[in-house]
Design a protein around this motif. Structure first.
Motif, mmCIF file in Angstrom:
data_model
loop_
_atom_site.group_PDB
_atom_site.id
_atom_site.type_symbol
_atom_site.label_atom_id
_atom_site.label_comp_id
_atom_site.label_asym_id
_atom_site.label_seq_id
_atom_site.Cartn_x
_atom_site.Cartn_y
_atom_site.Cartn_z
ATOM 1 N N HIS A 1 0.798 -1.155 -0.293
ATOM 2 C CA HIS A 1 -0.143 0.164 0.331
ATOM 3 C C HIS A 1 0.707 1.624 0.093
ATOM 4 O O HIS A 1 0.867 2.093 -1.174
ATOM 5 N N LEU A 2 1.612 1.178 0.256
ATOM 6 C CA LEU A 2 3.108 2.492 0.588
ATOM 7 C C LEU A 2 3.625 2.338 -0.413
ATOM 8 O O LEU A 2 4.017 3.825 -0.497
ATOM 9 N N ALA A 3 3.546 1.665 -1.079
ATOM 10 C CA ALA A 3 4.590 1.671 -2.506
ATOM 11 C C ALA A 3 3.965 1.955 -3.918
ATOM 12 O O ALA A 3 4.149 2.964 -4.392
ATOM 13 N N ALA A 4 2.229 1.984 -3.382
ATOM 14 C CA ALA A 4 0.985 2.078 -4.982
ATOM 15 C C ALA A 4 1.267 3.730 -4.236
ATOM 16 O O ALA A 4 0.908 4.501 -3.509
ATOM 17 N N GLU A 5 0.798 4.033 -5.201
ATOM 18 C CA GLU A 5 0.479 5.466 -5.873
ATOM 19 C C GLU A 5 -0.953 5.513 -6.011
ATOM 20 O O GLU A 5 -1.684 5.201 -5.656
ATOM 21 N N PHE A 6 -1.366 6.864 -4.878
ATOM 22 C CA PHE A 6 -2.739 6.740 -4.567
ATOM 23 C C PHE A 6 -3.368 7.218 -5.848
ATOM 24 O O PHE A 6 -2.658 8.395 -6.521
ATOM 25 N N PRO A 7 -4.740 6.422 -5.955
ATOM 26 C CA PRO A 7 -5.170 6.633 -7.406
ATOM 27 C C PRO A 7 -4.960 8.781 -8.187
ATOM 28 O O PRO A 7 -5.827 9.067 -7.632
ATOM 29 N N ALA A 8 -4.664 8.856 -8.957
ATOM 30 C CA ALA A 8 -4.913 10.270 -9.400
ATOM 31 C C ALA A 8 -6.155 10.704 -9.481
ATOM 32 O O ALA A 8 -6.754 12.363 -9.117
ATOM 33 N N ALA A 9 -7.092 10.155 -10.094
ATOM 34 C CA ALA A 9 -8.938 10.305 -10.267
ATOM 35 C C ALA A 9 -9.055 10.358 -8.961
ATOM 36 O O ALA A 9 -10.717 11.289 -8.782
ATOM 37 N N LEU A 10 -9.106 10.025 -8.182
ATOM 38 C CA LEU A 10 -9.809 9.374 -6.322
ATOM 39 C C LEU A 10 -9.174 10.747 -5.578
ATOM 40 O O LEU A 10 -10.054 11.134 -4.711
ATOM 41 N N ARG A 11 -8.414 12.012 -6.284
ATOM 42 C CA ARG A 11 -7.908 13.084 -4.904
ATOM 43 C C ARG A 11 -8.689 13.980 -5.475
ATOM 44 O O ARG A 11 -9.170 14.232 -6.885
ATOM 45 N N GLY A 12 -9.123 14.488 -4.190
ATOM 46 C CA GLY A 12 -10.496 15.604 -4.277
ATOM 47 C C GLY A 12 -11.599 15.039 -5.028
ATOM 48 O O GLY A 12 -12.532 15.146 -4.166
ATOM 49 N N ALA A 13 -11.634 13.508 -5.080
ATOM 50 C CA ALA A 13 -12.487 13.020 -5.084
ATOM 51 C C ALA A 13 -13.591 12.490 -4.283
ATOM 52 O O ALA A 13 -13.400 12.149 -3.201
ATOM 53 N N GLU A 14 -15.308 12.656 -4.197
ATOM 54 C CA GLU A 14 -16.406 12.476 -3.514
ATOM 55 C C GLU A 14 -17.235 11.329 -4.006
ATOM 56 O O GLU A 14 -18.415 12.004 -3.637
ATOM 57 N N PRO A 15 -16.759 10.002 -4.575
ATOM 58 C CA PRO A 15 -18.123 9.114 -4.736
ATOM 59 C C PRO A 15 -19.033 8.851 -3.068
ATOM 60 O O PRO A 15 -18.448 8.787 -2.508
ATOM 61 N N ALA A 16 -19.727 8.679 -3.566
ATOM 62 C CA ALA A 16 -21.439 8.955 -2.494
ATOM 63 C C ALA A 16 -21.156 9.411 -1.409
ATOM 64 O O ALA A 16 -21.701 9.381 -0.044
ATOM 65 N N GLY A 17 -20.227 10.936 -1.731
ATOM 66 C CA GLY A 17 -20.343 11.756 -0.891
ATOM 67 C C GLY A 17 -19.150 11.543 0.401
ATOM 68 O O GLY A 17 -18.956 11.908 1.082
ATOM 69 N N ILE A 18 -18.194 10.643 -0.061
ATOM 70 C CA ILE A 18 -16.580 10.438 0.717
ATOM 71 C C ILE A 18 -15.595 10.921 0.497
ATOM 72 O O ILE A 18 -15.411 10.180 -0.973
ATOM 73 N N ASP A 19 -15.001 11.400 1.100
ATOM 74 C CA ASP A 19 -13.803 11.790 0.742
ATOM 75 C C ASP A 19 -13.311 10.931 0.744
ATOM 76 O O ASP A 19 -12.339 10.058 2.088
ATOM 77 N N THR A 20 -12.012 10.834 -0.417
ATOM 78 C CA THR A 20 -11.889 9.447 -0.534
ATOM 79 C C THR A 20 -10.073 9.222 -0.083
ATOM 80 O O THR A 20 -9.754 8.300 0.139
ATOM 81 N N VAL A 21 -9.591 10.641 -0.537
ATOM 82 C CA VAL A 21 -8.340 11.445 0.902
ATOM 83 C C VAL A 21 -8.145 10.897 2.164
ATOM 84 O O VAL A 21 -7.205 10.390 2.578
ATOM 85 N N MET A 22 -9.202 11.429 3.030
ATOM 86 C CA MET A 22 -9.584 11.367 4.139
ATOM 87 C C MET A 22 -9.845 9.938 4.843
ATOM 88 O O MET A 22 -9.692 9.267 5.697
ATOM 89 N N LEU A 23 -10.546 9.044 3.598
ATOM 90 C CA LEU A 23 -10.819 7.826 4.214
ATOM 91 C C LEU A 23 -9.597 7.115 3.300
ATOM 92 O O LEU A 23 -9.435 6.031 5.238
ATOM 93 N N ASP A 24 -8.834 7.008 3.568
ATOM 94 C CA ASP A 24 -7.399 6.715 2.361
ATOM 95 C C ASP A 24 -6.725 6.473 3.979
ATOM 96 O O ASP A 24 -5.663 5.750 4.791
ATOM 97 N N ALA A 25 -6.927 8.008 4.241
ATOM 98 C CA ALA A 25 -6.062 9.136 5.638
ATOM 99 C C ALA A 25 -6.404 8.130 6.745
ATOM 100 O O ALA A 25 -5.652 7.388 7.944
ATOM 101 N N ASP A 26 -7.569 7.815 6.948
ATOM 102 C CA ASP A 26 -8.170 8.006 8.156
ATOM 103 C C ASP A 26 -7.914 6.316 8.288
ATOM 104 O O ASP A 26 -7.304 5.682 9.677
ATOM 105 N N ILE A 27 -7.749 5.391 7.393
ATOM 106 C CA ILE A 27 -8.031 3.583 7.810
ATOM 107 C C ILE A 27 -6.151 3.771 7.817
ATOM 108 O O ILE A 27 -6.258 2.376 8.579
ATOM 109 N N ALA A 28 -5.783 4.266 7.471
ATOM 110 C CA ALA A 28 -3.941 3.926 6.894
ATOM 111 C C ALA A 28 -3.996 4.454 8.281
ATOM 112 O O ALA A 28 -2.596 3.703 9.575
ATOM 113 N N GLY A 29 -4.248 5.245 9.093
ATOM 114 C CA GLY A 29 -4.080 5.715 10.750
ATOM 115 C C GLY A 29 -4.649 4.707 11.650
ATOM 116 O O GLY A 29 -3.721 4.779 12.726
#
Length: 114
Positions: free
Chosen positions: A24-52
């Motif tokens: 996961h750390l070696a993988a690049e965060f998908p560019a299209a998901l930066r700033g995206a909010e599918p289903a009203g969910i901020d994907t960057v924060m979703l990733d960050a919260d689970i990573a934490g």
């Protein structure tokens, strides 16, 4: 014998999480998901919260406090709402790995009370 089986399962989970986390750390965060909010969910924060939660779980030897467990389960539900909306293979693979990490740490290790 029962305790050894539980310990082996915990060690196996830690090894699997470690391997997935390195990927996961070696993988690049998908560019299209930066700033995206599918289903009203901020994907960057979703990733960050689970990573934490993953980092906390690793740093505490497989434990999460009750607050982080609640966050993890909530974000797992969010991830389950996002995944069906993704169409790009890279995005799907990235989020499925994130989901697998979340499921593994939610299922292995006791929750510490606050």
């Amino acid at each position: 014998m029962q305790e050894n089986a539980a310990t082996d399962g915990s060690n196996e989970a830690q090894a699997t999480v470690g391997k997935l986390w390195e990927e996961h750390l070696a993988a690049e965060f998908p560019a299209a998901l930066r700033g995206a909010e599918p289903a009203g969910i901020d994907t960057v924060m979703l990733d960050a919260d689970i990573a934490g939660c993953v980092l906390t779980w690793q740093n505490t030897g497989g434990y999460l406090d009750a607050d982080r467990q609640r966050i993890l389960l909530s974000r797992l539900g969010d991830l389950d709402r996002v995944l069906p909306l993704l169409v790009e293979t890279h995005e799907i693979h990235y989020c499925r790995r994130l989901r697998r990490l979340a499921v593994l740490i939610s299922e292995h290790g006791p929750v510490l009370s606050n």
